[in-house]
Design an enzyme around this catalytic site. Structure first.
Site, PDB file in Angstrom:
ATOM      1  N   ASP A   1      13.711 -25.941  -9.131  1.00  0.00           N
ATOM      2  CA  ASP A   1      15.293 -25.223  -9.457  1.00  0.00           C
ATOM      3  C   ASP A   1      15.708 -25.114  -7.396  1.00  0.00           C
ATOM      4  O   ASP A   1      14.961 -25.185  -6.457  1.00  0.00           O
ATOM      5  CB  ASP A   1      15.219 -24.159  -9.383  1.00  0.00           C
ATOM      6  CG  ASP A   1      15.790 -24.399 -11.078  1.00  0.00           C
ATOM      7  OD1 ASP A   1      15.286 -25.497 -11.474  1.00  0.00           O
ATOM      8  OD2 ASP A   1      15.365 -24.107 -11.965  1.00  0.00           O
TER       9      ASP A   1
ATOM     10  N   LYS B   1      19.823 -26.142  -9.622  1.00  0.00           N
ATOM     11  CA  LYS B   1      20.007 -25.231 -10.399  1.00  0.00           C
ATOM     12  C   LYS B   1      20.302 -23.665  -9.789  1.00  0.00           C
ATOM     13  O   LYS B   1      19.703 -23.190  -9.546  1.00  0.00           O
ATOM     14  CB  LYS B   1      19.269 -24.868 -12.075  1.00  0.00           C
ATOM     15  CG  LYS B   1      19.062 -26.066 -13.301  1.00  0.00           C
ATOM     16  CD  LYS B   1      19.029 -25.586 -14.014  1.00  0.00           C
ATOM     17  CE  LYS B   1      19.914 -24.445 -15.248  1.00  0.00           C
ATOM     18  NZ  LYS B   1      19.232 -23.821 -16.283  1.00  0.00           N
TER      19      LYS B   1
ATOM     20  N   MET C   1      22.330 -11.259 -10.831  1.00  0.00           N
ATOM     21  CA  MET C   1      23.739 -12.962 -11.186  1.00  0.00           C
ATOM     22  C   MET C   1      24.288 -12.123 -11.456  1.00  0.00           C
ATOM     23  O   MET C   1      25.719 -12.689 -11.621  1.00  0.00           O
ATOM     24  CB  MET C   1      23.365 -13.673 -12.370  1.00  0.00           C
ATOM     25  CG  MET C   1      21.289 -14.724 -12.123  1.00  0.00           C
ATOM     26  SD  MET C   1      20.883 -15.646 -13.409  1.00  0.00           S
ATOM     27  CE  MET C   1      20.766 -14.348 -14.395  1.00  0.00           C
TER      28      MET C   1
END
Length: 807
Positions: A346, A368, A483
């Site tokens: 990622d 990602k 996040m």
């Protein structure tokens, strides 16, 4: 009834066993045994591997059977190819004999295999045996041996080998060992006493079909006879082991070993296989027997195929890369990365981790990160399965911990469903490490006895949020939202609306544990506004709780001259490691991306160089030259004392240190780490009759040799290694250049690689060279250099970094 077999004594004995079984069932049938010489018997100068899997010991017998000259052919089952000629079949197998292997030696001190270490010479023509003996006794020398059992014992008696490995069944059928013999002992043969040890199958797996006598016939011929001598339990073992061998596409000399065991309740197949011909993997599969002959036969075939599939498929490591600081990945994670054939990664805080992989590893960017997914989750899962099924070791490298909001659980479930072997390697999570680097302990006596981790980015497919802000607002512990930067205002408003004190301390930490880490603090009611004013960018976490007030007192990170700076290190691994450590000590974040790989060259014999008449200098201009020189010494088994008549010169403190790591100390180190200075120093210290032997890169400059030739020295220039551009890093390098403050160069080859790989890129970062030779190479390539180290070593390069970045 005419029975064909090879002419060897063992083949004849085994054929007589089959003939006796037939006579017992059909006393009136006359039997004639015909001996044939096969290609494998005739061409003893060729290794078994040279014959492949095409029936080196069976073809002549099968031809005779198809032409009607014989009715049956008796074989050692392990010699049979997996595909038989059309019209032929294995009609019966006799009850299996001892399937183990035996270590045989002429000398009592080598009577047990565990005692055989170091320079012991082992005779075997089997790759299976060679690989397993090396696993048990590291350092033994394997030499090929061919011939029947008496021939091999004769070669052993002539002391061509310290020991050989033979099949127990063959030794017992020839009468050298009794069926009830001890595990260790001695026997007489060829006028000699031989010592033996029967190797346990737990350590030393047999070949497919070892110990089984197989009778080959024409299809639908001699069926009553075959049924009368056939052993069903042995047949099921034979089917399982042959199915395994066929599934891996192997023959009788494949790098494979397999052992099927049957009892009343179950069958177990244990197998080993080295797909690369060097490193054996092991697997065990089992199944419950049905008690029905046909079903049990099919299960035997299925188990053999399943064992092959498991050994041929690779393995997936789900690795937590940690929060950003490359020093926070686990040692186990690094080991898995080094083993991997394929790395699926990622968006990482540092590309340095990819530098830990082997040069041939394939890199796949799953890409990602917030707002940019190059691959869908389902595509990533399918990719992991496909790569593993192709036999690769796959590293799935995920930021933080794979099981903490990393969708690692979904990937584990997909691998489980596909029957792929995998291992989870947890990582240090940003949940606690980013606050720790910001001076915020997420638990603290009197302030927080618990912490709660919440995703700030829920599955968009959900109809409504599953987060209960009523409960979260009442929690006394620390709240950590991952996040959640894009929803910072909604999160803080919801908490306050549900009863959380608006004055609760809060912090937003961006790019935690990296050089780009930023942290802002404010009351919960103002944290969104504060983060926005400070232009905080993802990745970032929100910490809510009284522990935030400890930040000022627990601000443990001491600023250094390189604090907050990201520096790209382009050197080869052997130089990059110490340089990266220098940068870390000064507060910087090294991004290690070796742009060139080094490959050892086939050298002329070092032993010949060191034993040639006269005195000599051994000259090393780099760490890599030292490393490859001593590795070649080990390969040639040259004693370190052979260096006694040689004097050694090195260029640079790093090369000197590498030499000292091998237990040697330089006689000469020039003042400056450059070819001119080294040549001047050698000319001042070398005698006219001394040879000067250079061990360096194939593409090294000719400055040193020219200066030495001018002074009439005899120069032996030995290319020790060569460099190759790591083109697979090109795209990642382009991405990294957008986020680094400086780029360091330690060699002309690194400069050349950098220029070729960054063509078309605008370089904003500062550029620093370790010395004038590298700087001159940059000038030739048209690359602007901002600073050249005054001291031509890693310390000098680091000082130059500090000077240019402090301006």
């Amino acid at each position: 009834m005419k029975i064909g077999t090879r002419k060897s004594r063992l083949a004849m004995v085994q054929t007589e066993m089959a003939a006796e079984a037939i006579k017992t069932a059909f006393p009136s049938v006359p039997i004639e045994i015909n001996g044939y010489e096969t290609k494998g018997d005739q061409q003893l100068n060729r290794s078994l591997a040279a014959f492949g899997s095409k029936g080196a010991f069976t073809k002549e017998l099968e031809t005779a059977m198809l032409e009607g000259r014989i009715d049956l052919a008796v074989h050692s089952a392990k010699d049979l190819p997996v595909e038989l000629p059309e019209g032929l079949t294995v009609g019966a197998v006799l009850q299996r004999g001892d399937s183990r292997d035996v270590w045989v030696s002429l000398r009592k001190e080598f009577s047990e295999i565990e005692a055989c270490r170091g320079k012991v010479i082992v005779g075997t023509g089997s790759l299976r045996r060679a690989l397993q003996i090396r696993q048990m006794c590291n350092g033994v020398e394997i030499r090929d041996i061919r011939g029947n059992v008496p021939t091999r014992l004769k070669k052993l008696s002539e002391e061509l080998f310290d020991g050989i490995i033979l099949a127990a069944a063959g030794l017992k059928r020839l009468g050298y060992l009794s069926d009830a013999c001890d595990e260790t002992g001695c026997f007489e043969a060829e006028g000699q006493t031989f010592f033996y040890e029967i190797l346990p199958k737990e350590q030393f797996f047999p070949a497919a079909g070892q110990g089984i006598i197989a009778v080959e016939t024409r299809q639908h011929d001699c069926e009553d006879c075959m049924q009368a001598i056939h052993d069903e339990q042995t047949w099921q073992m034979f089917l399982a082991e042959r199915a395994f061998l066929k599934a891996i596409g192997g023959g009788c000399n494949e790098a494979a070993a397999v052992d099927a065991a049957v009892d009343e309740e179950k069958m177990t197949v244990r197998a080993r296989y080295a797909a690369d011909g060097a490193h054996m993997k092991e697997i065990s599969v089992s199944g419950t027997r049905y008690g029905d002959r046909m079903k049990d036969r099919q299960m035997a075939v299925d188990l053999g195929c399943r064992a092959a599939q498991k050994l041929q498929s690779g393995k997936v490591y789900l690795i937590g890369a940690g929060p950003g600081d490359t020093g926070l990945i686990t040692m186990k994670g690094i080991e898995a990365l080094k083993e991997a054939d394929v790395v699926v990664y990622d968006h990482l805080a540092s590309a340095s981790l990819l530098n830990e992989t082997k040069d041939a590893a394939e890199w796949i960017d799953a890409g990602k990160f917030a707002g940019n997914h190059r691959m869908k989750q389902s595509e990533i899962e399918q990719l992991l399965i496909e790569k593993a099924m192709a036999g690769h070791v796959v590293a799935r490298l995920k930021g933080g911990d794979p099981f903490i909001f990393g969708r690692g659980g979904e990937e584990a479930l997909a691998l489980t469903a596909a029957g792929i072997d995998y291992e989870v390697i947890p990582g240090v999570s940003s949940v606690y490490s980013a606050p720790a680097y910001a001076g915020i302990p997420i638990t603290h006596r009197g302030k927080a006895s618990s912490f709660h981790v919440i995703t700030g980015h829920e599955d968009p497919a959900k109809g409504e949020s599953s987060l209960d802000y009523d409960i979260l607002a009442r929690e006394e512990g620390t709240l950590v939202f991952l996040m959640g930067l894009s929803r910072l205002r909604q999160i803080s408003d919801q908490l306050i609306e549900k009863g959380k004190d608006a004055r609760t301390p809060a912090a937003v930490i961006a790019s935690g544990t990296t050089a780009r880490q930023r942290c802002v603090t404010a009351d919960l009611s103002r944290i969104a506004e504060t983060a926005e004013e400070a232009s905080i960018q993802p990745p970032a976490i929100l910490v809510v709780g009284d522990v935030v007030n400890l930040k000022e007192a627990v601000d443990w990170q001491q600023p250094g001259p390189l604090s907050g700076r990201k520096i790209l290190v382009t050197a080869t691994e052997i130089i990059a490691r110490p340089l990266a450590e220098y940068i870390r000590r000064l507060g910087g974040e090294p991004v290690v991306m070796s742009l060139i790989g080094v490959k050892g060259q086939e050298m002329s014999s070092i032993k010949a160089v060191l034993t040639s008449p006269g005195k000599r200098w051994l000259v090393f201009t780099s760490r890599n030259g030292v490393r490859f020189f001593f590795e070649q010494m080990k390969k040639e088994q040259v004693d370190i004392r052979s260096l006694g008549d040689s004097r050694i010169a090195v260029m640079g403190a790093g090369t000197r240190k590498e030499l000292e790591n091998w237990g040697c100390y330089a006689d000469l180190v020039p003042e400056q780490s450059c070819s001119e200075s080294l040549a001047k120093a050698l000319c001042a210290h070398a005698e006219p009759d001394e040879a000067i032997c250079l061990f360096r890169a194939e593409e090294a400059s000719d400055v040193l040799t020219k200066r030495l030739w001018e002074k009439q020295y005899r120069v032996v220039d030995i290319p020790t290694y060569r460099t190759e551009i790591m083109w697979k890093k090109r795209e990642l390098l382009g991405e990294m250049l957008e986020d680094v403050d400086a780029v360091t160069f330690c060699s002309a080859s690194a400069v050349s690689a950098f220029v070729q790989m960054t063509e078309g890129h605008d370089l904003v970062a500062k550029t620093i060279c370790i010395g004038p030779v590298t700087a001159q190479a940059a000038k030739k390539e048209g690359l602007h250099i901002d600073k050249v180290a005054e001291q031509y070593d890693l310390e000098g390069l680091t000082e130059a970094l500090c000077a240019i970045l402090s301006q």
